[in-house]
Design a protein around this motif. Structure first.
Motif, PDB file in Angstrom:
ATOM      1  N   ASP A 157       0.833  -1.212   0.000  1.00  0.00           N
ATOM      2  CA  ASP A 157       0.000   0.000   0.000  1.00  0.00           C
ATOM      3  C   ASP A 157       0.863   1.255   0.000  1.00  0.00           C
ATOM      4  OD1 ASP A 157      -2.434  -1.359  -0.031  1.00  0.00           O
ATOM      5  OD2 ASP A 157      -2.597  -1.412   2.157  1.00  0.00           O
ATOM      6  N   ALA A 192       1.132   4.322  -2.793  1.00  0.00           N
ATOM      7  CA  ALA A 192       0.908   5.719  -2.398  1.00  0.00           C
ATOM      8  C   ALA A 192       2.042   6.637  -2.831  1.00  0.00           C
ATOM      9  CB  ALA A 192       0.723   5.804  -0.889  1.00  0.00           C
ATOM     10  N   ALA A 251      -5.189   0.884   2.565  1.00  0.00           N
ATOM     11  CA  ALA A 251      -4.528   1.643   1.497  1.00  0.00           C
ATOM     12  C   ALA A 251      -4.735   3.148   1.633  1.00  0.00           C
ATOM     13  CB  ALA A 251      -5.028   1.154   0.137  1.00  0.00           C
ATOM     14  N   GLU A 252      -5.932   3.568   2.039  1.00  0.00           N
ATOM     15  CA  GLU A 252      -6.227   5.002   2.087  1.00  0.00           C
ATOM     16  C   GLU A 252      -5.335   5.727   3.092  1.00  0.00           C
ATOM     17  OE1 GLU A 252      -9.958   8.097   2.674  1.00  0.00           O
ATOM     18  OE2 GLU A 252     -10.328   6.035   2.055  1.00  0.00           O
ATOM     19  N   ALA A 253      -5.015   5.048   4.195  1.00  0.00           N
ATOM     20  CA  ALA A 253      -4.184   5.670   5.221  1.00  0.00           C
ATOM     21  C   ALA A 253      -2.817   6.056   4.660  1.00  0.00           C
ATOM     22  CB  ALA A 253      -4.026   4.721   6.403  1.00  0.00           C
ATOM     23  N   GLN A 264      -2.041   6.679   1.518  1.00  0.00           N
ATOM     24  CA  GLN A 264      -2.174   7.775   0.564  1.00  0.00           C
ATOM     25  C   GLN A 264      -2.357   9.105   1.287  1.00  0.00           C
ATOM     26  OE1 GLN A 264      -2.001   6.971  -3.049  1.00  0.00           O
ATOM     27  NE2 GLN A 264      -1.192   9.030  -2.659  1.00  0.00           N
ATOM     28  N   LEU A 265      -3.169   9.094   2.334  1.00  0.00           N
ATOM     29  CA  LEU A 265      -3.394  10.306   3.117  1.00  0.00           C
ATOM     30  C   LEU A 265      -2.086  10.846   3.689  1.00  0.00           C
ATOM     31  CD1 LEU A 265      -6.608   9.313   5.140  1.00  0.00           C
ATOM     32  CD2 LEU A 265      -6.447  11.212   3.513  1.00  0.00           C
ATOM     33  N   ASP A 310       0.572  12.029   0.909  1.00  0.00           N
ATOM     34  CA  ASP A 310       0.200  13.320   0.318  1.00  0.00           C
ATOM     35  C   ASP A 310       0.451  14.462   1.295  1.00  0.00           C
ATOM     36  OD1 ASP A 310      -0.530  11.964  -1.959  1.00  0.00           O
ATOM     37  OD2 ASP A 310      -2.694  12.066  -1.577  1.00  0.00           O
ATOM     38  N   TYR A 338      -8.231   6.613  13.564  1.00  0.00           N
ATOM     39  CA  TYR A 338      -9.237   5.595  13.256  1.00  0.00           C
ATOM     40  C   TYR A 338     -10.369   5.675  14.273  1.00  0.00           C
ATOM     41  CZ  TYR A 338      -5.847   3.392  10.155  1.00  0.00           C
ATOM     42  OH  TYR A 338      -4.967   3.146   9.137  1.00  0.00           O
ATOM     43  N   SER A 364      -9.076   8.048   8.729  1.00  0.00           N
ATOM     44  CA  SER A 364      -9.233   6.932   7.805  1.00  0.00           C
ATOM     45  C   SER A 364     -10.513   6.166   8.127  1.00  0.00           C
ATOM     46  CB  SER A 364      -8.044   5.969   7.897  1.00  0.00           C
ATOM     47  OG  SER A 364      -8.308   4.807   7.131  1.00  0.00           O
ATOM     48  N   ASP A 404     -10.971   3.197   6.999  1.00  0.00           N
ATOM     49  CA  ASP A 404     -10.623   1.778   6.883  1.00  0.00           C
ATOM     50  C   ASP A 404     -10.716   1.074   8.230  1.00  0.00           C
ATOM     51  OD1 ASP A 404     -10.102   1.877   4.160  1.00  0.00           O
ATOM     52  OD2 ASP A 404      -7.994   2.393   4.436  1.00  0.00           O
TER      53      ASP A 404
END
Length: 307
Positions: free
Chosen positions: A40, A44, A127-129, A131-132, A135, A153, A271, A273
């Motif tokens: 992940d 990212a 995965a989103e964590a 990317q966050l 970025d 979370y 997140s 997730d």
């Protein structure tokens, strides 16, 4: 400017789990939780991973994951050593417990030239964590304050059915920045809700399932390394006096101190997730089933690292 790197804390002793849980496979291909975190992270934008390990586990780590990942990411190893103390300090006789997460991160000081993310080895973050946090690190250098970040979370997404867990319950200001972390070392599901105890279970205090908690996924500029190093002697002066066998220098405590002094700000990146982790051996089938489901849904390839 150096690209953000990923730091994975994998030197913990895993006492409740009863083994080296960081390298316990969670799918039929022999992948471990770290495989999915690194996969992940690479998606990212991260290109380098630093493993913090115990020196005696080096061969196991390289055989289990390092040799696999080094085909896709730059890999480095640092070692959390009990004897790595400032001049004038000694390890108390009989102590075997590591010095905590801040001390672990300090072992990377010569490997890091810019911003970095820190995670636990045995937690699945989603995965989103990654990317966050990537970025954020790309676009937020220090200015009049240190600019840090934490992925938060929902507490209800981070508890296990198999026992109690430790969580940092977050307090935030109107800007969505971290105002404080309240460490709760015994949180568990109870009678349809979630509660924590501070007296070994004699009394329980309910806590809302939608509370934001820290899972030790942090984003830092390299400034944190100097702050950890400079604060370590003061921690030892107090800790060795009060609890020489078990005192730990925790990363959230360093961050909280800097926030309290107004020298740092830490945005909370939320997140959605679900977190998965292996605190107890009974957690492993739950994690394996979740990985299987995510592969079936197309979130991961069947054979993760295949070209």
């Amino acid at each position: 400017m150096d690209k953000p790197v990923l730091v994975i804390m994998a030197a913990g002793m895993g006492s409740r789990y009863g083994g080296l849980k960081q390298i316990d496979p969670v799918d039929r291909d022999g992948h471990i939780i770290m495989d999915f975190s690194i996969y992940d992270a690479k998606r990212a934008g991260f290109e380098k991973v630093i493993f913090i390990i115990k020196r005696e586990n080096e061969e196991d780590f390289k055989n289990t994951i390092g040799s696999r990942v080094e085909k896709y990411m730059e890999v480095a190893y640092t070692y959390q050593e009990l004897s790595d103390l400032p001049e004038g300090y000694q390890v108390p006789e009989g102590r075997v417990k590591p010095w905590g997460t801040a001390h672990a991160v300090l072992s990377c000081i010569h490997e890091i030239g810019g911003s970095f993310a820190v995670i636990n080895a045995d937690d699945y973050y989603g995965a989103e964590a990654f990317q966050l946090i990537y970025d954020y690190l790309e676009g937020h250098p220090d200015d009049e304050k240190y600019r840090y970040a934490m992925v938060g979370y929902e507490l209800g997404n981070t508890v296990t059915d198999n026992g109690h867990v430790a969580r940092g319950i977050c307090e935030m200001n109107e800007k969505g920045e971290l105002a404080g972390i309240h460490e709760r070392t015994r949180i568990e599901k109870r009678e349809g809700g979630i509660a924590y105890s501070e007296d070994d279970g004699a009394t329980w205090i309910p806590v809302p399932a939608d509370s934001t908690v820290s899972m030790n996924m942090w984003g830092f500029t390299k400034s944190i390394l100097k702050e950890i190093r400079d604060g370590f002697p003061a921690f030892l002066d107090q800790g060795l006096k009060e609890n020489p066998m078990k005192c730990e220098y925790f990363l959230p405590a360093v961050v909280s101190g800097l926030l309290g002094e107004g020298r740092a700000a830490a945005v909370v990146l939320k997140s959605p997730d679900k977190w998965y982790g292996m605190t107890y051996k009974e957690d492993k089938p739950v994690v394996a089933a979740a990985i299987r489901r995510m592969k079936d849904e197309g979130l991961y390839r069947e054979h993760l690292w295949e070209e």
